[in-house]
Motif scaffolding. Structure first.
Motif, short mmCIF file in Angstrom:
data_model
loop_
_atom_site.label_atom_id
_atom_site.label_comp_id
_atom_site.label_asym_id
_atom_site.label_seq_id
_atom_site.Cartn_x
_atom_site.Cartn_y
_atom_site.Cartn_z
N ALA A 147 0.83 -1.20 0.00
CA ALA A 147 0.00 0.00 0.00
C ALA A 147 0.87 1.25 0.00
O ALA A 147 1.75 1.41 0.85
CB ALA A 147 -0.91 0.00 1.22
N VAL A 161 -2.53 3.96 7.42
CA VAL A 161 -1.27 3.27 7.74
C VAL A 161 -1.51 2.20 8.80
O VAL A 161 -1.08 1.05 8.66
CB VAL A 161 -0.21 4.28 8.21
CG1 VAL A 161 1.00 3.56 8.82
CG2 VAL A 161 0.25 5.16 7.04
N ALA A 164 -3.67 -0.77 7.43
CA ALA A 164 -2.93 -1.61 6.49
C ALA A 164 -1.90 -2.47 7.20
O ALA A 164 -1.72 -3.65 6.89
CB ALA A 164 -2.26 -0.73 5.43
N LYS A 165 -1.22 -1.90 8.20
CA LYS A 165 -0.24 -2.69 8.96
C LYS A 165 -0.94 -3.79 9.75
O LYS A 165 -0.44 -4.92 9.84
CB LYS A 165 0.56 -1.79 9.90
CG LYS A 165 1.66 -1.00 9.24
CD LYS A 165 2.62 -1.87 8.43
CE LYS A 165 3.34 -2.92 9.28
NZ LYS A 165 4.21 -3.80 8.44
N VAL A 171 3.66 -1.24 3.95
CA VAL A 171 3.10 0.12 3.88
C VAL A 171 4.19 1.13 3.58
O VAL A 171 5.20 1.20 4.28
CB VAL A 171 2.40 0.49 5.21
CG1 VAL A 171 1.84 1.91 5.13
CG2 VAL A 171 1.28 -0.50 5.51
N ALA A 189 4.56 2.58 9.53
CA ALA A 189 4.87 2.34 8.13
C ALA A 189 6.21 1.64 7.99
O ALA A 189 7.13 1.86 8.78
CB ALA A 189 4.88 3.66 7.35
#
Length: 326
Positions: A147, A161, A164-165, A171, A189
């Motif tokens: 991402a 962030v 997604a993690k 990321v 990230a």
């Protein structure tokens, strides 16, 4: 009460801190002693009298602001007495009035605050958080995902962030300046890069070591979006939810046929479902925060300094959700 009032459309200086009459709750409404009020980039456009997703006010003076959290201190006719004294958060919809010590809204808009969420965080989740939940409906994130998130130090970017993690994705966050890139890394990230660096795409490619991006979450548009989209591999997705990088009013999103998908308000709501899709997204956002899976970044200003908060937003001098505190 004290409030920020706008007597004429125009620059930030037109936001003035004044004493004005207390608002009265009507039938089915409550009055909230405001502890935190959200400031949105859209507020800066409305201050100037420009039309957008929400209509600019037609009657001046007005008290701006559409997101508040605080304590219910007065009830209108027909409201269940259990709400009195409750810590709540509400998005006021198209009715402004949030930049104030007291605000009135319909009881149906209230959410009781989870115990582990403070007022400023709740304000971030009721607006920025619900938008993030809407965006994420269009991304299937997992361990194979890469991402790329422009404006990763902003309110939505911070939450993207983290989400997604949590999903196991790789990321990459883009932000303006070393201070913001450091915040993006601290937020989880895998890699953060300054989009002001002309070679930032090359640095991202080097970090990924031949892997292509699978999704770009784009709220900025413009040249940053063009370069981010070029990082996508076959089957990659460009999810567009704004274009602030090219100017809120005059810019256009960067779209590529077969890759890009605009997921602005109506599309988000149609996917959310339920009798009240807006509330569906609000509940999801508050649940994520209450569970500790998402923690919004908040930048606080005193209520009296609303003009300074607007200037900071317009000059990209903020990190996370901007909140006014009386």
């Amino acid at each position: 009460m004290h409030a920020i009032r706008l007597h004429a459309f125009g620059p930030t200086e037109n936001l003035t801190y004044e004493e004005t009459e207390d608002p009265l709750p009507g039938p089915g409404q409550v009055r909230i002693a405001v502890a935190a009020a959200g400031v949105h980039l859209l507020d800066t456009a409305l201050r100037e009298g420009m039309q957008g997703p929400a209509p600019a006010p037609t009657v001046l003076p007005t008290v701006p602001g559409r997101e508040v959290a605080g304590v219910v201190e007065s009830l209108g006719k027909g409201v269940d007495g259990r709400w009195l004294g409750k810590n709540v958060v509400a998005h006021l919809g198209f009715a402004p009035g949030g930049y104030a010590e007291l605000a009135v809204t319909d009881v149906e808009r209230l959410h009781e605050l989870p115990e582990n969420l403070d007022f400023a965080e709740a304000v971030a989740m009721i607006g920025t958080g619900r938008t993030t939940m809407g965006i994420l409906q269009f991304a299937e994130l997992g361990p194979d995902s890469v991402a790329v998130i422009p404006a990763a130090a902003g309110g939505i970017g911070t939450l993207l962030v983290q989400y997604a993690k949590n999903a196991g994705a790789t990321v990459v966050g883009l932000a303006g300046g070393p201070g913001k890139t450091a915040r993006v890394l601290a937020n989880g990230a895998d890699f953060a890069v300054d989009y002001k660096d002309p070679d930032w795409p090359g640095k991202v490619r080097a970090h990924l070591g031949g892997r292509a991006a699978t999704v770009v979450f784009d709220g900025v548009g413009g040249s940053v979006a063009r370069e981010a989209v070029a990082l996508l591999g076959p089957g990659g997705r460009h999810i567009v939810f704004g274009w602030s990088g090219e100017g809120l009013h005059d810019g256009e999103p960067y779209l590529v046929e077969g890759v890009s998908e605009q997921v602005l308000g109506p599309v988000m709501l149609s996917r959310a479902g339920g009798a009240n899709p807006v509330r569906t997204l609000e509940l999801r956002a508050l649940a994520e925060a209450a569970a500790g899976r998402l923690t919004p970044a908040v930048q606080r200003f005193p209520l009296a300094e609303a003009a300074a908060a607007h200037r900071a937003l317009e000059n990209r001098g903020t990190t996370g959700k901007v909140v006014l505190e009386p």
